[in-house]
Write a protein that holds these residues in place. Structure first.
Motif, PDB file in Angstrom:
ATOM      1  N   LEU A 175     -10.455  86.439 -25.168  1.00  0.00           N
ATOM      2  CA  LEU A 175     -10.833  85.480 -26.206  1.00  0.00           C
ATOM      3  C   LEU A 175     -11.117  84.109 -25.594  1.00  0.00           C
ATOM      4  O   LEU A 175     -10.204  83.466 -25.067  1.00  0.00           O
ATOM      5  CB  LEU A 175      -9.672  85.353 -27.213  1.00  0.00           C
ATOM      6  N   PRO A 176     -12.379  83.636 -25.658  1.00  0.00           N
ATOM      7  CA  PRO A 176     -12.690  82.320 -25.096  1.00  0.00           C
ATOM      8  C   PRO A 176     -12.074  81.236 -25.973  1.00  0.00           C
ATOM      9  O   PRO A 176     -12.501  81.026 -27.111  1.00  0.00           O
ATOM     10  CB  PRO A 176     -14.225  82.262 -25.135  1.00  0.00           C
ATOM     11  N   LEU A 177     -11.052  80.550 -25.447  1.00  0.00           N
ATOM     12  CA  LEU A 177     -10.252  79.680 -26.322  1.00  0.00           C
ATOM     13  C   LEU A 177     -11.006  78.464 -26.829  1.00  0.00           C
ATOM     14  O   LEU A 177     -10.845  78.082 -27.988  1.00  0.00           O
ATOM     15  CB  LEU A 177      -8.965  79.263 -25.602  1.00  0.00           C
ATOM     16  N   SER A 178     -11.842  77.858 -25.977  1.00  0.00           N
ATOM     17  CA  SER A 178     -12.547  76.660 -26.428  1.00  0.00           C
ATOM     18  C   SER A 178     -13.519  76.999 -27.568  1.00  0.00           C
ATOM     19  O   SER A 178     -13.529  76.350 -28.619  1.00  0.00           O
ATOM     20  CB  SER A 178     -13.285  76.048 -25.233  1.00  0.00           C
ATOM     21  N   GLU A 179     -14.306  78.041 -27.387  1.00  0.00           N
ATOM     22  CA  GLU A 179     -15.271  78.452 -28.418  1.00  0.00           C
ATOM     23  C   GLU A 179     -14.534  78.931 -29.676  1.00  0.00           C
ATOM     24  O   GLU A 179     -14.965  78.677 -30.798  1.00  0.00           O
ATOM     25  CB  GLU A 179     -16.173  79.568 -27.886  1.00  0.00           C
ATOM     26  N   THR A 180     -13.426  79.618 -29.479  1.00  0.00           N
ATOM     27  CA  THR A 180     -12.648  80.119 -30.616  1.00  0.00           C
ATOM     28  C   THR A 180     -12.125  78.956 -31.457  1.00  0.00           C
ATOM     29  O   THR A 180     -12.199  78.986 -32.698  1.00  0.00           O
ATOM     30  CB  THR A 180     -11.474  80.987 -30.102  1.00  0.00           C
ATOM     31  N   ALA A 181     -11.616  77.924 -30.779  1.00  0.00           N
ATOM     32  CA  ALA A 181     -11.115  76.747 -31.502  1.00  0.00           C
ATOM     33  C   ALA A 181     -12.239  76.124 -32.333  1.00  0.00           C
ATOM     34  O   ALA A 181     -12.038  75.753 -33.495  1.00  0.00           O
ATOM     35  CB  ALA A 181     -10.546  75.730 -30.520  1.00  0.00           C
ATOM     36  N   GLY A 182     -13.433  76.047 -31.753  1.00  0.00           N
ATOM     37  CA  GLY A 182     -14.577  75.486 -32.471  1.00  0.00           C
ATOM     38  C   GLY A 182     -14.945  76.307 -33.694  1.00  0.00           C
ATOM     39  O   GLY A 182     -15.215  75.761 -34.773  1.00  0.00           O
ATOM     40  N   LEU A 183     -14.932  77.629 -33.559  1.00  0.00           N
ATOM     41  CA  LEU A 183     -15.285  78.500 -34.687  1.00  0.00           C
ATOM     42  C   LEU A 183     -14.242  78.378 -35.800  1.00  0.00           C
ATOM     43  O   LEU A 183     -14.592  78.340 -36.987  1.00  0.00           O
ATOM     44  CB  LEU A 183     -15.370  79.962 -34.224  1.00  0.00           C
ATOM     45  N   LEU A 184     -12.967  78.320 -35.422  1.00  0.00           N
ATOM     46  CA  LEU A 184     -11.909  78.215 -36.437  1.00  0.00           C
ATOM     47  C   LEU A 184     -12.044  76.909 -37.218  1.00  0.00           C
ATOM     48  O   LEU A 184     -11.902  76.889 -38.444  1.00  0.00           O
ATOM     49  CB  LEU A 184     -10.530  78.309 -35.778  1.00  0.00           C
ATOM     50  N   GLN A 185     -12.362  75.838 -36.490  1.00  0.00           N
ATOM     51  CA  GLN A 185     -12.529  74.550 -37.175  1.00  0.00           C
ATOM     52  C   GLN A 185     -13.745  74.566 -38.087  1.00  0.00           C
ATOM     53  O   GLN A 185     -13.703  74.041 -39.200  1.00  0.00           O
ATOM     54  CB  GLN A 185     -12.634  73.429 -36.147  1.00  0.00           C
ATOM     55  N   ALA A 186     -14.840  75.213 -37.629  1.00  0.00           N
ATOM     56  CA  ALA A 186     -16.048  75.309 -38.468  1.00  0.00           C
ATOM     57  C   ALA A 186     -15.731  76.029 -39.774  1.00  0.00           C
ATOM     58  O   ALA A 186     -16.270  75.700 -40.835  1.00  0.00           O
ATOM     59  CB  ALA A 186     -17.147  76.049 -37.705  1.00  0.00           C
ATOM     60  N   ALA A 187     -14.826  77.004 -39.695  1.00  0.00           N
ATOM     61  CA  ALA A 187     -14.479  77.782 -40.895  1.00  0.00           C
ATOM     62  C   ALA A 187     -13.424  77.081 -41.756  1.00  0.00           C
ATOM     63  O   ALA A 187     -13.023  77.609 -42.795  1.00  0.00           O
ATOM     64  CB  ALA A 187     -13.984  79.163 -40.474  1.00  0.00           C
ATOM     65  N   GLY A 188     -12.958  75.911 -41.296  1.00  0.00           N
ATOM     66  CA  GLY A 188     -12.004  75.147 -42.101  1.00  0.00           C
ATOM     67  C   GLY A 188     -10.549  75.432 -41.787  1.00  0.00           C
ATOM     68  O   GLY A 188      -9.659  75.065 -42.554  1.00  0.00           O
ATOM     69  N   TYR A 189     -10.278  76.045 -40.655  1.00  0.00           N
ATOM     70  CA  TYR A 189      -8.888  76.291 -40.266  1.00  0.00           C
ATOM     71  C   TYR A 189      -8.276  74.974 -39.766  1.00  0.00           C
ATOM     72  O   TYR A 189      -8.863  74.307 -38.916  1.00  0.00           O
ATOM     73  CB  TYR A 189      -8.819  77.349 -39.155  1.00  0.00           C
ATOM     74  N   PRO A 190      -7.112  74.590 -40.301  1.00  0.00           N
ATOM     75  CA  PRO A 190      -6.518  73.297 -39.917  1.00  0.00           C
ATOM     76  C   PRO A 190      -5.850  73.371 -38.542  1.00  0.00           C
ATOM     77  O   PRO A 190      -4.630  73.416 -38.427  1.00  0.00           O
ATOM     78  CB  PRO A 190      -5.502  73.049 -41.027  1.00  0.00           C
ATOM     79  N   LEU A 191      -6.672  73.345 -37.495  1.00  0.00           N
ATOM     80  CA  LEU A 191      -6.165  73.553 -36.138  1.00  0.00           C
ATOM     81  C   LEU A 191      -5.359  72.359 -35.642  1.00  0.00           C
ATOM     82  O   LEU A 191      -4.316  72.523 -35.024  1.00  0.00           O
ATOM     83  CB  LEU A 191      -7.351  73.835 -35.207  1.00  0.00           C
ATOM     84  N   TYR A 192      -5.866  71.165 -35.912  1.00  0.00           N
ATOM     85  CA  TYR A 192      -5.178  69.961 -35.434  1.00  0.00           C
ATOM     86  C   TYR A 192      -4.774  69.105 -36.620  1.00  0.00           C
ATOM     87  O   TYR A 192      -5.624  68.660 -37.389  1.00  0.00           O
ATOM     88  CB  TYR A 192      -6.083  69.166 -34.496  1.00  0.00           C
ATOM     89  N   LYS A 193      -3.482  68.858 -36.736  1.00  0.00           N
ATOM     90  CA  LYS A 193      -3.011  67.938 -37.779  1.00  0.00           C
ATOM     91  C   LYS A 193      -3.367  66.517 -37.354  1.00  0.00           C
ATOM     92  O   LYS A 193      -3.473  66.218 -36.161  1.00  0.00           O
ATOM     93  CB  LYS A 193      -1.508  68.092 -37.958  1.00  0.00           C
ATOM     94  N   ASP A 194      -3.565  65.650 -38.329  1.00  0.00           N
ATOM     95  CA  ASP A 194      -3.960  64.273 -38.021  1.00  0.00           C
ATOM     96  C   ASP A 194      -2.763  63.496 -37.475  1.00  0.00           C
ATOM     97  O   ASP A 194      -1.767  63.308 -38.169  1.00  0.00           O
ATOM     98  CB  ASP A 194      -4.515  63.609 -39.283  1.00  0.00           C
ATOM     99  N   HIS A 195      -2.871  63.054 -36.219  1.00  0.00           N
ATOM    100  CA  HIS A 195      -1.804  62.254 -35.600  1.00  0.00           C
ATOM    101  C   HIS A 195      -2.242  60.817 -35.356  1.00  0.00           C
ATOM    102  O   HIS A 195      -1.564  60.093 -34.638  1.00  0.00           O
ATOM    103  CB  HIS A 195      -1.364  62.892 -34.265  1.00  0.00           C
ATOM    104  N   THR A 196      -3.406  60.457 -35.899  1.00  0.00           N
ATOM    105  CA  THR A 196      -3.916  59.092 -35.604  1.00  0.00           C
ATOM    106  C   THR A 196      -3.225  58.064 -36.501  1.00  0.00           C
ATOM    107  O   THR A 196      -2.695  58.404 -37.543  1.00  0.00           O
ATOM    108  CB  THR A 196      -5.440  59.023 -35.817  1.00  0.00           C
TER     109      THR A 196
END
Ligand SMILES: Cc1cn([C@H]2C[C@H](O)[C@@H](COP(=O)(O)OP(=O)(O)OP(=O)(O)O)O2)c(=O)[nH]c1=O
Length: 196
Positions: A175-196
């Protein structure tokens, strides 16, 4: 109703589960697709890999708001697809073919949500050193080739046979992790919580 979509891993591969855990993604459910993985006549490795991935994603039953991820890893030597060896003899034959040369590993990923599908595929090159019959026989005896496309796994004892790769290590494992992270985010998966 909760806003967080359910994440369904459409894969029975423990490698894919572990790679997703590496980026903090844990499936709410695992539904391994059961599809016919036979290549079509004269089908080339890359179109084969993307077709199998889409077919896997289409085969996983899910609710409209669920996010489903499926993938396929295909090993190719020229135009030839090396699938999962059926037995030790075929695994031995694959290793003899791969010995002393470069081959390609393609991993396609599909993320589905409702009637939308996002897809990427990553091609890597792997060089296998010239293998002696002793090395091949010792590797076959580990049984690590079982269930692995091309009859080896870079993350196991066969790592000793691979002096060089170009591409994505995680993609070669499954599983290519960088591309997978991008696809999950495109689909609306909350991968990164807002820490700003
Ligand atoms: C080349 C290579 C493949 N593999 C594995 C990854 C995949 O699990 C397997 C290829 O088979 P796949 O058909 O991609 O996946 P799978 O049948 O294991 O799981 P599912 O269809 O349910 O998702 O080969 C490695 O683990 N390491 C490697 O270096």
């Amino acid at each position: 109703m909760s806003d967080t979509p359910k994440f369904i891993l459409g894969s029975g591969s423990p490698r894919r589960r572990e790679l997703l855990a590496q980026i903090g993604v844990v499936a709410d459910d695992i539904r391994a697709p059961d599809i016919d993985e036979t290549p079509l006549k004269n089908e080339l490795p890359r179109p084969y890999c993307t077709r199998i991935t889409t077919t896997k994603a289409a085969a996983v039953q899910a609710q409209a708001n669920d996010i489903v991820l499926c993938a396929d890893t295909t090993v190719s030597l020229g135009r030839r697809i090396l699938g999962k060896p059926v037995d030790a003899d075929e695994a031995t034959a694959f290793l003899r073919l791969l010995s002393g040369r470069r081959h390609k590993v393609i991993t396609a990923v599909a993320v589905k949500r409702g009637d939308k599908m996002w897809q990427r595929d990553v091609q890597s090159t792997v060089r296998v050193k010239a293998l002696s019959e002793t090395e091949i026989a010792a590797y076959i005896a580990t049984n690590d080739w079982q269930g692995k496309a091309g009859g080896y796994a870079i993350q196991g004892p066969a790592g000793a046979f691979i002096p060089w790769i170009s591409g994505s290590f995680s993609a070669i494992v499954g599983l290519p992790l960088s591309e997978t992270a991008g696809l999950l985010q495109a689909a609306g998966y909350p991968l990164y919580k807002d820490h700003t």
